[in-house]
Design a protein around this motif. Sequence first.
Motif, PDB file in Angstrom:
ATOM      1  N   VAL A 267       0.847  -1.200   0.000  1.00 42.17           N
ATOM      2  CA  VAL A 267       0.000   0.000   0.000  1.00 42.17           C
ATOM      3  C   VAL A 267       0.879   1.246   0.000  1.00 42.17           C
ATOM      4  O   VAL A 267       1.810   1.362   0.808  1.00 42.17           O
ATOM      5  CB  VAL A 267      -0.944   0.003   1.221  1.00 42.17           C
ATOM      6  N   ARG A 268       0.558   2.178  -0.868  1.00 43.64           N
ATOM      7  CA  ARG A 268       1.340   3.410  -0.983  1.00 43.64           C
ATOM      8  C   ARG A 268       0.957   4.396   0.113  1.00 43.64           C
ATOM      9  O   ARG A 268      -0.223   4.530   0.461  1.00 43.64           O
ATOM     10  CB  ARG A 268       1.092   4.042  -2.358  1.00 43.64           C
ATOM     11  N   TYR A 269       1.933   5.111   0.639  1.00 48.28           N
ATOM     12  CA  TYR A 269       1.687   6.127   1.657  1.00 48.28           C
ATOM     13  C   TYR A 269       2.793   7.178   1.583  1.00 48.28           C
ATOM     14  O   TYR A 269       3.849   6.958   0.960  1.00 48.28           O
ATOM     15  CB  TYR A 269       1.649   5.503   3.063  1.00 48.28           C
TER      16      TYR A 269
ATOM     17  N   SER B  36      -6.842   4.611  -3.047  1.00 44.36           N
ATOM     18  CA  SER B  36      -7.623   4.840  -4.271  1.00 44.36           C
ATOM     19  C   SER B  36      -7.882   3.553  -5.035  1.00 44.36           C
ATOM     20  O   SER B  36      -8.831   3.478  -5.834  1.00 44.36           O
ATOM     21  CB  SER B  36      -6.909   5.848  -5.176  1.00 44.36           C
ATOM     22  N   HIS B  37      -7.071   2.514  -4.771  1.00 44.79           N
ATOM     23  CA  HIS B  37      -7.273   1.236  -5.466  1.00 44.79           C
ATOM     24  C   HIS B  37      -8.520   0.509  -4.992  1.00 44.79           C
ATOM     25  O   HIS B  37      -8.971  -0.446  -5.635  1.00 44.79           O
ATOM     26  CB  HIS B  37      -6.041   0.344  -5.298  1.00 44.79           C
ATOM     27  N   VAL B  38      -9.105   0.970  -3.842  1.00 45.02           N
ATOM     28  CA  VAL B  38     -10.304   0.301  -3.332  1.00 45.02           C
ATOM     29  C   VAL B  38     -11.446   1.268  -2.993  1.00 45.02           C
ATOM     30  O   VAL B  38     -12.585   0.831  -2.795  1.00 45.02           O
ATOM     31  CB  VAL B  38      -9.985  -0.527  -2.056  1.00 45.02           C
ATOM     32  N   SER B  39     -11.170   2.574  -2.947  1.00 45.29           N
ATOM     33  CA  SER B  39     -12.189   3.508  -2.441  1.00 45.29           C
ATOM     34  C   SER B  39     -13.225   3.902  -3.481  1.00 45.29           C
ATOM     35  O   SER B  39     -14.259   4.504  -3.133  1.00 45.29           O
ATOM     36  CB  SER B  39     -11.523   4.763  -1.866  1.00 45.29           C
TER      37      SER B  39
ATOM     38  N   ARG C 294      -2.640  -3.730  -2.247  1.00 41.22           N
ATOM     39  CA  ARG C 294      -2.688  -3.175  -3.598  1.00 41.22           C
ATOM     40  C   ARG C 294      -2.397  -4.292  -4.602  1.00 41.22           C
ATOM     41  O   ARG C 294      -1.477  -5.077  -4.404  1.00 41.22           O
ATOM     42  CB  ARG C 294      -1.644  -2.060  -3.733  1.00 41.22           C
ATOM     43  N   PRO C 295      -3.189  -4.370  -5.646  1.00 44.25           N
ATOM     44  CA  PRO C 295      -2.978  -5.440  -6.644  1.00 44.25           C
ATOM     45  C   PRO C 295      -1.581  -5.361  -7.254  1.00 44.25           C
ATOM     46  O   PRO C 295      -1.038  -4.292  -7.422  1.00 44.25           O
ATOM     47  CB  PRO C 295      -4.063  -5.162  -7.695  1.00 44.25           C
TER      48      PRO C 295
END
Length: 388
Positions: free
Chosen positions: A314-316, A330-333, A387-388
């Motif tokens: 996951v990016r942060y 954003s990949h899931v929201s 994240r995929p």
Amino acid sequence: MPQLSTTVASVPASGIRRIYDLARGLEAQGQEVLDLCVGEPSLAVAPHVLAAGARAWTEDATQYTPNSGLTPLREALVTKLRDFNAADVGLDQVHVTPGGMQALQQAMAFALSPGDEILVPDPGYSNFPMTARLVGGVPVAYPLHPERAFVPDIADLEALVTPRTRALLVNSPSNPLGVTYDRATLQALLDLARRHDLWVISDEVYEYLDWSGEFCSLTALDSPADGGGRVLGVFSLSKTYALTGARVGYLVTPPGLDERFRAAQEASVSCVNAPAQVAALAAVTGPQDAVEDARAHYASTLAAGRAALDARGVRYLVPGGAFYLWIDVSHVSGGDVAAWCEDFLRTEHVAVAPGSTFGSLGEGWVRACCAGDRDTVARALARVPARP
């Protein structure tokens, strides 16, 4: 019922408190919630601070204090500002307030007349535009983009200045981003304000949580020798000393505004409660071991949170200050991070603040507070979808 004032009616509800209230509802049903939504230090207040406040209550030190606060506390803050912030200020410039929020409101009341514009960061603390509206001002968002590491572009700000612009709000270290601005960036923002004759409101609430070890205070850059007299510095003891509920902050003004502050304070809250000020004095002048212990604790919990996110790809944003992680979901929201946060709370029992409550550019991001228990932070962020 008569009609509400347009100023009060224009203040939006807090998206942070929305999640907070939902979390409390789940807990009332007996469900465990891993709560990372509110910026609340989990560490206990230092014993000498608690003892000072308790003595004030038992000795009935409950009378009015001067509008700007107890003189010994203000003197101690002058010394702290000199030694830590490198800010040379006089006693007449330091005013004790009921928390950093009231210092912020006083600053905006000083700077803005009804209809005046104030430039506020986006993403930025949700209370910034809320407070501006409460005093009749008009918040105008200036963008902070991930490709610029969320550091403001002076050209963007220049383009937003209008004849109605009266103030610029700067927050370093930043809530919600954890970004800390270097001296060159702060100087460029101050130069912009000088070119357009703007007030600068500098939120330095997270001053002790600069992970670079080189915190630069914008309040200190407002030197009279360089055409100073435009910075209103907002400070708080809440995060530094875990005194969130005691509600003690302070506002640093340019010289010559002490009479105006006293009048404004009298018209709003009169003064800060005396026992809280006594406790604050003990915090500022006493041993600072608890502050260093807190810094170490927050660094540890941030590291635990980052490790959990790294394991899931996951990016942060790597924080330069404060105790928050700004996380890209954003990949899931699905373009509605506020709704996603509510669903995440109901299904995974993890409370995080939706990025959209901090401005339109926060869509797709969440803020996770890492001021709590290390294990709680790690367990909570391990539930963020990979994240995929």
